[in-house]
Write a protein that holds these residues in place. Structure first.
Motif, mmCIF file in Angstrom:
data_model
loop_
_atom_site.group_PDB
_atom_site.id
_atom_site.type_symbol
_atom_site.label_atom_id
_atom_site.label_comp_id
_atom_site.label_asym_id
_atom_site.label_seq_id
_atom_site.Cartn_x
_atom_site.Cartn_y
_atom_site.Cartn_z
ATOM 1 N N ARG A 261 42.822 36.331 33.232
ATOM 2 C CA ARG A 261 42.794 36.451 34.686
ATOM 3 C C ARG A 261 43.575 37.673 35.158
ATOM 4 N NH1 ARG A 261 39.931 35.862 38.171
ATOM 5 N NH2 ARG A 261 41.482 35.393 39.775
ATOM 6 N N LEU A 262 44.706 37.984 34.514
ATOM 7 C CA LEU A 262 45.475 39.169 34.893
ATOM 8 C C LEU A 262 44.659 40.437 34.678
ATOM 9 C CD1 LEU A 262 49.052 38.362 33.521
ATOM 10 C CD2 LEU A 262 48.346 38.510 35.919
ATOM 11 N N VAL A 263 43.943 40.504 33.563
ATOM 12 C CA VAL A 263 43.103 41.670 33.290
ATOM 13 C C VAL A 263 41.990 41.783 34.323
ATOM 14 C CG1 VAL A 263 41.496 42.699 31.640
ATOM 15 C CG2 VAL A 263 43.629 41.681 30.828
ATOM 16 N N GLU A 264 41.369 40.658 34.659
ATOM 17 C CA GLU A 264 40.283 40.668 35.646
ATOM 18 C C GLU A 264 40.794 41.097 37.018
ATOM 19 O OE1 GLU A 264 38.913 36.678 35.457
ATOM 20 O OE2 GLU A 264 37.676 36.985 33.664
ATOM 21 N N ILE A 265 41.949 40.558 37.421
ATOM 22 C CA ILE A 265 42.504 40.889 38.729
ATOM 23 C C ILE A 265 42.875 42.361 38.798
ATOM 24 C CG2 ILE A 265 44.448 40.483 40.297
ATOM 25 C CD1 ILE A 265 44.512 37.586 39.236
ATOM 26 N N ARG A 266 43.519 42.862 37.722
ATOM 27 C CA ARG A 266 43.934 44.264 37.731
ATOM 28 C C ARG A 266 42.730 45.199 37.751
ATOM 29 N NH1 ARG A 266 46.767 47.718 40.066
ATOM 30 N NH2 ARG A 266 47.366 49.539 38.833
ATOM 31 N N ALA A 267 41.705 44.864 37.001
ATOM 32 C CA ALA A 267 40.493 45.694 36.999
ATOM 33 C C ALA A 267 39.864 45.740 38.393
ATOM 34 C CB ALA A 267 39.486 45.151 35.987
ATOM 35 N N ALA A 268 39.820 44.584 39.069
ATOM 36 C CA ALA A 268 39.262 44.538 40.424
ATOM 37 C C ALA A 268 40.111 45.354 41.389
ATOM 38 C CB ALA A 268 39.165 43.089 40.895
ATOM 39 N N GLU A 269 41.441 45.303 41.218
ATOM 40 C CA GLU A 269 42.332 46.070 42.093
ATOM 41 C C GLU A 269 42.121 47.575 41.913
ATOM 42 O OE1 GLU A 269 46.046 42.837 42.158
ATOM 43 O OE2 GLU A 269 46.167 44.663 40.962
ATOM 44 N N VAL A 270 42.005 48.015 40.665
ATOM 45 C CA VAL A 270 41.822 49.443 40.392
ATOM 46 C C VAL A 270 40.512 49.944 40.966
ATOM 47 C CG1 VAL A 270 41.472 51.148 38.556
ATOM 48 C CG2 VAL A 270 43.293 49.445 38.352
ATOM 49 N N ILE A 271 39.450 49.169 40.768
ATOM 50 C CA ILE A 271 38.145 49.565 41.290
ATOM 51 C C ILE A 271 38.175 49.618 42.812
ATOM 52 C CG2 ILE A 271 35.734 48.872 41.498
ATOM 53 C CD1 ILE A 271 35.956 47.732 38.665
ATOM 54 N N ALA A 272 38.830 48.629 43.441
ATOM 55 C CA ALA A 272 38.898 48.601 44.902
ATOM 56 C C ALA A 272 39.701 49.772 45.448
ATOM 57 C CB ALA A 272 39.515 47.282 45.371
ATOM 58 N N GLN A 273 40.754 50.163 44.739
ATOM 59 C CA GLN A 273 41.607 51.251 45.205
ATOM 60 C C GLN A 273 40.975 52.619 45.005
ATOM 61 O OE1 GLN A 273 45.162 50.581 42.937
ATOM 62 N NE2 GLN A 273 45.728 48.734 44.075
ATOM 63 N N GLN A 274 40.301 52.826 43.869
ATOM 64 C CA GLN A 274 39.798 54.141 43.535
ATOM 65 C C GLN A 274 38.321 54.338 43.844
ATOM 66 O OE1 GLN A 274 40.918 55.464 39.647
ATOM 67 N NE2 GLN A 274 42.950 54.549 39.748
#
Length: 301
Positions: A261-274
């Motif tokens: 879940r941490l990996v999924e959340i972080r990936a979603a955050e990076v995509i949303a930010q960049q």
């Protein structure tokens, strides 16, 4: 029994902070030792409309004598606005004696597995506040959702009479994961026949020697003895877990779920930010190359 009074305000703030934490904040939280995980975790799951909230409320009152008891109830969040009605809390608050419990409603937010964002960390927080037991109610599950099984020690599957099609659809998934089957609203026609159908499905399921055989119970909020019977079945399963050595395997599964879940959340955050820039970044290029190599060599991920 707990040694200090419950600070409801502090617990509420902690749960809110965890619910809103990003992946980096969550990853910085220290890992818990097995000895620190003390609260028994009981999951109540099943199809929407099965009466899970009312049943859970009565069960919580029946088990409150076992020590400090908390309820985390997950409600579905709107995919459009992100908001949630949080009606489970309203239904449970109406029960006599509910003021002695700690009840918290959670929106499912971005999750799709019947649980809520950052739920593993919130369950850990309940240990920090010396809860003896936590009851977790899911949004409502089908055959694909398995996260509830990992997050709790004992999983209770709640079904309604005359829901044979639901059982048929669920038997390949959550039916094989439940520790206790409950046919709720047993005063309705077809309840006993429903219980017989579940027993028939359970009978043809392979069980390893010494494994737990899930009981099938009839419950009704109007029949206190049926709630007591459910509570006793939970206690029996908890005793079986302790004697069979399955607790450590559950902790390992929870750690894996949390990491994923941490990996999924972080990936979603990076995509949303960049945004589009992410796909032109070196990391994305390396990822594409790696996936291409895996595809050509047939190496399993």
């Amino acid at each position: 029994m707990t040694s200090t009074p419950l600070d409801r305000r502090a617990l509420g703030r902690t749960l809110t902070q965890l619910a809103n934490a990003n992946a980096v904040d969550l990853a910085r939280r220290p890992l818990r030792t097995p000895a620190a995980s003390t609260a028994r975790r009981i999951g109540i799951t099943g199809a929407p409309g099965a009466g899970k909230s009312t049943l859970l409320g009565h069960l919580a009152l029946a088990r409150a004598a076992n020590g400090r008891l908390g309820v985390l109830a997950v409600d579905p969040s709107s995919p459009k606005s992100g908001g949630a009605i949080l009606g489970d809390r309203v239904r449970m608050d109406e029960l006599p004696g509910a003021s002695e419990l700690y009840i918290r409603s959670l929106g499912s937010r971005k999750t799709s597995d019947g649980l809520a964002d950052n739920l593993p960390e919130m369950l850990d927080a309940m240990d920090d506040f010396e809860f003896a037991e936590v009851l977790l109610e899911t949004v409502g599950v089908g055959q694909a959702e398995y996260a509830a099984r990992i997050q709790v020690d004992t999983l209770v599957l709640v079904l309604l009479p005359e829901s044979g099609d639901t059982v048929q659809a669920m038997k390949a998934g959550i039916m094989e994961m439940a520790d206790i089957f409950v046919v709720n609203k047993s005063d309705l026609p077809g309840a006993r026949r429903m219980a017989t159908d579940i027993k028939r499905i359970s009978a043809i399921t392979r069980h390893a020697q010494g494994s737990w055989i899930p009981p099938v119970l009839l419950t009704s909020a109007a029949q206190s003895q049926s709630i007591s019977a459910l509570s006793e079945s939970i206690d029996r399963h908890q005793s079986w877990l302790a004697s069979s050595g399955r607790t450590e395997a559950l902790r390992l599964q929870r750690a894996r779920y949390r990491l994923r879940r941490l990996v999924e959340i972080r990936a979603a955050e990076v995509i949303a930010q960049q945004g589009a820039e992410f796909f032109a970044a070196p990391l994305a290029h390396q990822l594409a190359q790696t996936l291409d190599i895996v595809g050509k060599t047939g190496v399993s991920t």
